[in-house]
Design a protein around this motif. Sequence first.
Motif, PDB file in Angstrom:
ATOM      1  N   ARG A  18       2.059  -4.780  11.744  1.00 62.14           N
ATOM      2  CA  ARG A  18       2.663  -5.534  10.459  1.00 62.14           C
ATOM      3  C   ARG A  18       3.405  -4.506   9.594  1.00 62.14           C
ATOM      4  O   ARG A  18       3.016  -3.362   9.523  1.00 62.14           O
ATOM      5  CB  ARG A  18       1.180  -5.911   9.449  1.00 62.14           C
ATOM      6  N   GLU A  34       1.478  -5.165  -0.097  1.00 62.78           N
ATOM      7  CA  GLU A  34       2.003  -6.336   0.359  1.00 62.78           C
ATOM      8  C   GLU A  34       2.289  -6.337   1.728  1.00 62.78           C
ATOM      9  O   GLU A  34       2.925  -5.409   2.237  1.00 62.78           O
ATOM     10  CB  GLU A  34       3.357  -6.734  -0.571  1.00 62.78           C
ATOM     11  N   ILE A  36       5.006  -7.878   4.715  1.00 57.62           N
ATOM     12  CA  ILE A  36       6.182  -8.470   4.550  1.00 57.62           C
ATOM     13  C   ILE A  36       6.734  -8.781   5.830  1.00 57.62           C
ATOM     14  O   ILE A  36       7.932  -9.006   5.935  1.00 57.62           O
ATOM     15  CB  ILE A  36       6.978  -7.600   3.554  1.00 57.62           C
ATOM     16  N   GLY A  37       6.078  -8.425   6.845  1.00 55.91           N
ATOM     17  CA  GLY A  37       6.644  -8.659   8.082  1.00 55.91           C
ATOM     18  C   GLY A  37       5.530  -8.557   9.204  1.00 55.91           C
ATOM     19  O   GLY A  37       4.491  -8.149   8.972  1.00 55.91           O
ATOM     20  N   LYS A  47       9.489 -10.476  12.783  1.00 55.41           N
ATOM     21  CA  LYS A  47       9.662 -11.415  11.583  1.00 55.41           C
ATOM     22  C   LYS A  47       9.526 -10.638  10.190  1.00 55.41           C
ATOM     23  O   LYS A  47       8.811  -9.671   9.960  1.00 55.41           O
ATOM     24  CB  LYS A  47       8.229 -12.488  11.574  1.00 55.41           C
ATOM     25  N   LEU A  48      10.569 -10.909   9.362  1.00 57.21           N
ATOM     26  CA  LEU A  48      10.664 -10.126   8.357  1.00 57.21           C
ATOM     27  C   LEU A  48      10.954 -11.123   7.057  1.00 57.21           C
ATOM     28  O   LEU A  48      11.617 -12.094   7.189  1.00 57.21           O
ATOM     29  CB  LEU A  48      11.934  -9.152   8.531  1.00 57.21           C
ATOM     30  N   ASN A  49      10.421 -10.750   5.902  1.00 55.50           N
ATOM     31  CA  ASN A  49      10.742 -11.473   4.574  1.00 55.50           C
ATOM     32  C   ASN A  49      11.713 -10.510   3.930  1.00 55.50           C
ATOM     33  O   ASN A  49      11.430  -9.742   3.355  1.00 55.50           O
ATOM     34  CB  ASN A  49       9.269 -11.596   3.845  1.00 55.50           C
ATOM     35  N   GLU A  51      13.907 -11.135   1.652  1.00 52.14           N
ATOM     36  CA  GLU A  51      14.101 -11.357   0.209  1.00 52.14           C
ATOM     37  C   GLU A  51      13.042 -10.245  -0.593  1.00 52.14           C
ATOM     38  O   GLU A  51      13.404  -9.440  -1.405  1.00 52.14           O
ATOM     39  CB  GLU A  51      13.687 -12.560  -0.508  1.00 52.14           C
ATOM     40  N   SER A  52      11.811 -10.208   0.020  1.00 55.81           N
ATOM     41  CA  SER A  52      10.830  -9.290  -0.458  1.00 55.81           C
ATOM     42  C   SER A  52      11.251  -7.796  -0.177  1.00 55.81           C
ATOM     43  O   SER A  52      10.899  -6.954  -1.133  1.00 55.81           O
ATOM     44  CB  SER A  52       9.532  -9.722   0.141  1.00 55.81           C
TER      45      SER A  52
END
Length: 78
Positions: A18, A34, A36-37, A47-49, A51-52
């Motif tokens: 993660r 948090e 974030i991916g 998979k990445l966020n 914006e975060s």
Amino acid sequence: MLKIRLKRLGRKKRASYRIIVIDSKKRRDGKALEEIGFYNPLTKETKLNIESIKSRLQQGAQLTPIVKFLMDKTLNHQ
């Protein structure tokens, strides 16, 4: 200082990771601020966020070299 780095999951020789935001003084698998991916090196799934990640970078967080590589690879494929 905040770092954006990998947190190891999975069993022996079947690791997945993660991508988390965590204080740099905490241990590798400690409680994250948090998540974030996700990254699975066996299937090359990422998979990445974005914006975060960008908002955390503006707040002063730093990327580790592996996460920076994954982010660059993801942005080039889009």
